[in-house]
Design an enzyme around this catalytic site. Structure first.
Site, PDB file in Angstrom:
ATOM      1  N   LYS A 225      -7.789 -47.912  15.316  1.00  0.00           N
ATOM      2  CA  LYS A 225      -9.131 -47.966  15.889  1.00  0.00           C
ATOM      3  C   LYS A 225     -10.151 -48.606  14.948  1.00  0.00           C
ATOM      4  O   LYS A 225      -9.901 -48.824  13.769  1.00  0.00           O
ATOM      5  CB  LYS A 225      -9.563 -46.560  16.328  1.00  0.00           C
ATOM      6  CG  LYS A 225      -8.816 -46.129  17.593  1.00  0.00           C
ATOM      7  CD  LYS A 225      -9.307 -44.827  18.174  1.00  0.00           C
ATOM      8  CE  LYS A 225      -8.618 -44.563  19.512  1.00  0.00           C
ATOM      9  NZ  LYS A 225      -8.980 -43.256  20.080  1.00  0.00           N
ATOM     10  N   ARG A 265      -1.218 -39.653  18.269  1.00  0.00           N
ATOM     11  CA  ARG A 265      -0.914 -40.735  19.214  1.00  0.00           C
ATOM     12  C   ARG A 265      -1.021 -42.054  18.460  1.00  0.00           C
ATOM     13  O   ARG A 265      -2.099 -42.396  17.944  1.00  0.00           O
ATOM     14  CB  ARG A 265      -1.898 -40.688  20.380  1.00  0.00           C
ATOM     15  CG  ARG A 265      -1.693 -41.749  21.450  1.00  0.00           C
ATOM     16  CD  ARG A 265      -2.782 -41.609  22.519  1.00  0.00           C
ATOM     17  NE  ARG A 265      -2.608 -42.554  23.618  1.00  0.00           N
ATOM     18  CZ  ARG A 265      -3.046 -43.808  23.619  1.00  0.00           C
ATOM     19  NH1 ARG A 265      -3.703 -44.282  22.565  1.00  0.00           N
ATOM     20  NH2 ARG A 265      -2.844 -44.590  24.665  1.00  0.00           N
TER      21      ARG A 265
END
Length: 286
Positions: A225, A265
């Site tokens: 991210k 994840r």
């Protein structure tokens, strides 16, 4: 401190004696991370199997990009992308979750053998989602969310990001339970990167223990991210490409496992799978 205290179990899912690893399969042409590499159904199934071989415990299949600024995909197109991949992976023995904000997609994915609904909106994007999940009996990931991708950056305003995320997640959990989803089937996710800037994401990672006060297992989805890119940026401020953030992702997986997360994840599994296993070995030696 034993991190097993916070890990917990999710009714309806396998139990692991360590932080689980959820591998990501994006069946989209516009993912920020892998840009359409697994858009074809056959390629997506092969990708999921490769992630399992690398140590993934679950495979999360999504057909709609939720990167900042992404436009929504048509529901029928999302179904076309997702359901055959879920069915194919289940046939190969995978434990499959579906990453969707749509009740109809969730319903059909569960009918195809999916065992977990991972809704980044926590049931807010589709008014039918909570009812449908309750009817299927599937476990449900409730993520902290303040709005769709087009507008979420403008919503990254907090006086106390940790306290506000916990409070808003508690409110959303209560609504989901009131809608019929069993508390024992709820997983919480702080929503890293969703209506948060880099400092806010880092603060949440630093205080994952605060989320255990909600009493439910915790999923941490930091993989590749923006906050990792900005943290790793060079002297000129340029972040490395998403695919060059996997070591940083594994670092967050390590921190998450030590903080008692139920699962992480990730897009690339091997390093994180190794990390959570080492964390478990250290816990056992303590």
């Amino acid at each position: 401190m034993s991190t097993l205290r916070g890990r917990g179990t999710v009714e309806g899912l396998p139990e692991w004696d360590r932080c689980a690893v959820m591998g990501v399969v994006n069946v989209t042409p516009d993912s920020f991370s892998d840009g359409g590499r697994w858009f074809d159904t056959t390629a997506a199934i092969k990708r999921g199997l490769a992630l399992m071989a690398d140590g993934a415990d679950l495979i999360d299949v999504g057909g709609e990009s939720t990167r900042p600024g992404a436009s929504r995909v048509d529901e029928d197109e999302e179904l076309r992308r997702v359901v055959p991949v879920v069915r194919g992976l289940v046939a190969e023995g995978a434990v499959v979750s579906v990453d969707t904000m749509r009740a109809r997609v969730a319903e059909q994915a569960v009918a195809a053998g999916g065992v977990l609904v991972n809704d980044v909106s926590g049931g807010l994007a589709d008014p039918d989602m909570v009812r449908v999940v309750a009817e299927t009996g599937a476990p449900f990931v409730v993520m902290h969310w303040r709005g769709f991708s087009e507008s979420m950056n403008a919503r990254a305003v907090y006086a106390d990001v940790v306290g506000e995320v916990v409070a808003e997640l508690r409110e959303r959990m209560d609504a989901v339970v009131a809608g019929g989803v069993a508390p024992e089937r709820i997983v919480i996710d702080p929503g890293l990167g969703f209506a948060k800037d880099t400092a806010q994401d880092l603060a949440l990672v630093a205080h994952l223990d605060a989320l255990h006060g909600l009493g439910r297992p915790l999923l941490v989805a930091a993989s590749r991210k923006r906050f990792l890119g900005k943290t790793l940026a060079g002297p000129d401020g340029t972040p490395p490409p998403a695919r060059e953030r996997d070591a940083a992702t594994a670092a967050v997986s390590t921190l998450s496992a030590r903080a008692g997360a139920w699962a992480v994840r990730v897009h690339e599994v091997r390093a994180s799978a190794d990390a959570v296993r080492v964390c478990r070995a250290v816990e056992g030696a303590a």
